[in-house]
Design an enzyme around this catalytic site. Sequence first.
Site, short mmCIF file in Angstrom:
data_model
loop_
_atom_site.label_atom_id
_atom_site.label_comp_id
_atom_site.label_asym_id
_atom_site.label_seq_id
_atom_site.Cartn_x
_atom_site.Cartn_y
_atom_site.Cartn_z
N SER A 120 0.66 -1.15 -0.01
CA SER A 120 0.07 -0.07 -0.09
C SER A 120 0.76 1.41 0.05
O SER A 120 1.67 1.74 -0.99
CB SER A 120 -1.05 -0.01 1.17
N ASP A 282 -2.45 6.25 -3.30
CA ASP A 282 -1.00 5.59 -2.87
C ASP A 282 -0.82 4.61 -3.64
O ASP A 282 -1.40 4.32 -4.80
CB ASP A 282 -1.44 5.24 -1.20
#
Length: 488
Positions: A120, A282
């Site tokens: 992530s 992200d």
Amino acid sequence: MSRLFGTDGVRGLANADITATLALQIAEAGARVLARRGSNGQHAAVAGPSGAGVAANGQRPFAVIGRDTRASGEFLTHAVASGIAAAGVDVLLVGELPTPGVAHVVKSTGADFGVVLSASHNPMPDNGIKFFARGGTKLPDALEDEIEGLIGTDWDRPTGDAVGRIRNFPSAADEYVESLVMGVFKGQQPAGSDPDAPVAPVTGALEIIGAPLAGLTVVVDCAHGAASVVGPAALRQAGARVIVTAADPDGYNINDGVGSTHIDSLVAAVKEHSADAGVAFDGDADRCLAVDALGREVDGDQIMGILALSLKDAGTLAHDTLVTTVMSNLGLHLAMEQAGIATVQTKVGDRYVLERMLADGYALGGEQSGHVLMLDYGTTGDGVQTALHLLARMAQTKRSLADLAAEIPRLPQVLINVKGVDKTRAGDPAVASEVEAVEAELGKTGRVLLRASGTEPVIRVMVEAETHDFAQQQAERLAEVVKRELAL
């Protein structure tokens, strides 16, 4: 030993914590569990002699594997694919695709489960392994525990023509983009219209009259991550003029000073190009933050508020309720109350938001960090999807992002991490008494939150108030009491 699975899969330093050997073992164990079960943990297939299971329709079970742009994802993908195939499950490789994109492919193909290799928003050296169950939903703790219990154990492995096959699925990205664009088109239909009515696809042109984002100029920061291709493509197909930044992944630059955790470059680009707005994803594009035309950040709380008002106006906000975490700003709750929208709070973590949404039939929820879940359009938090619907609200109302965000004020919020304390005693009577005293002074225009860290001896003290100075004063007051009363 501590639990291997965290709040978002298994994560750590690639090739140190997350080795190829561990990845193969986790994948093999996951296949043994998930090829036999549906998303609710019930048996969905007939177990075969190999232990991996043969689907009730006689077809071999199959899984989907995707990853973000980290260099380590290359060898980890091979390890995971090997473990799954060795367990008698076929594999579809979708390559670099956002985490929610993998979830979409799991659902759209009817796969038995999916795996994402991603850490992530973490720095490049990290990586992680996350599973999706059939239907593209996150695993409950019980299934993760079952998988963890099988890691490295002996079993009767399949041989011959019972082993799985590994194939590429090159059209996955295009199909995911199409689903995103069709979702935002349908989102513009009035309440009561046929949800299954066909929508003409939009492709090619940068600005399309009648398209949801027509007339908007948008800067998109892809964090050199998994949305580097599909993010700009979806925004363009929805009609926006798109200026792309941080979309040149080389395996090492993911999240490196860019993306939703570093928005300074996005702010500069929005100003430079006089754009209407900017959006930042992200590394795996499951979250989105935004910037208005003046370069001011619009966080996840404000995005959720804007979308909640949009859905309520359209008559499609389930139970007129928004699900948030305890960290969401009080300003969001006050704005929702004024608009006649209820708010429900959960523990920090998008998985807990999702659990509450599924349990009670809610359609919108998320976190201040930019994880936004719109369950009418997907099964998990999706940054590109969030950006599309946020920008569509701008185009539909012909209002600026700054104007829309102003309806969701952010009260000053001060967070102090108190280290070296016994976090198990957060409910200590002396601390609780001081919290009550501060809450009384804050009244209805402020609040206090004390939360123990899940990984270290830290208690987080958060105070919101009408002014930053007052919030800072009260937070420091509580932090001193916590430090004095709970010192190790």
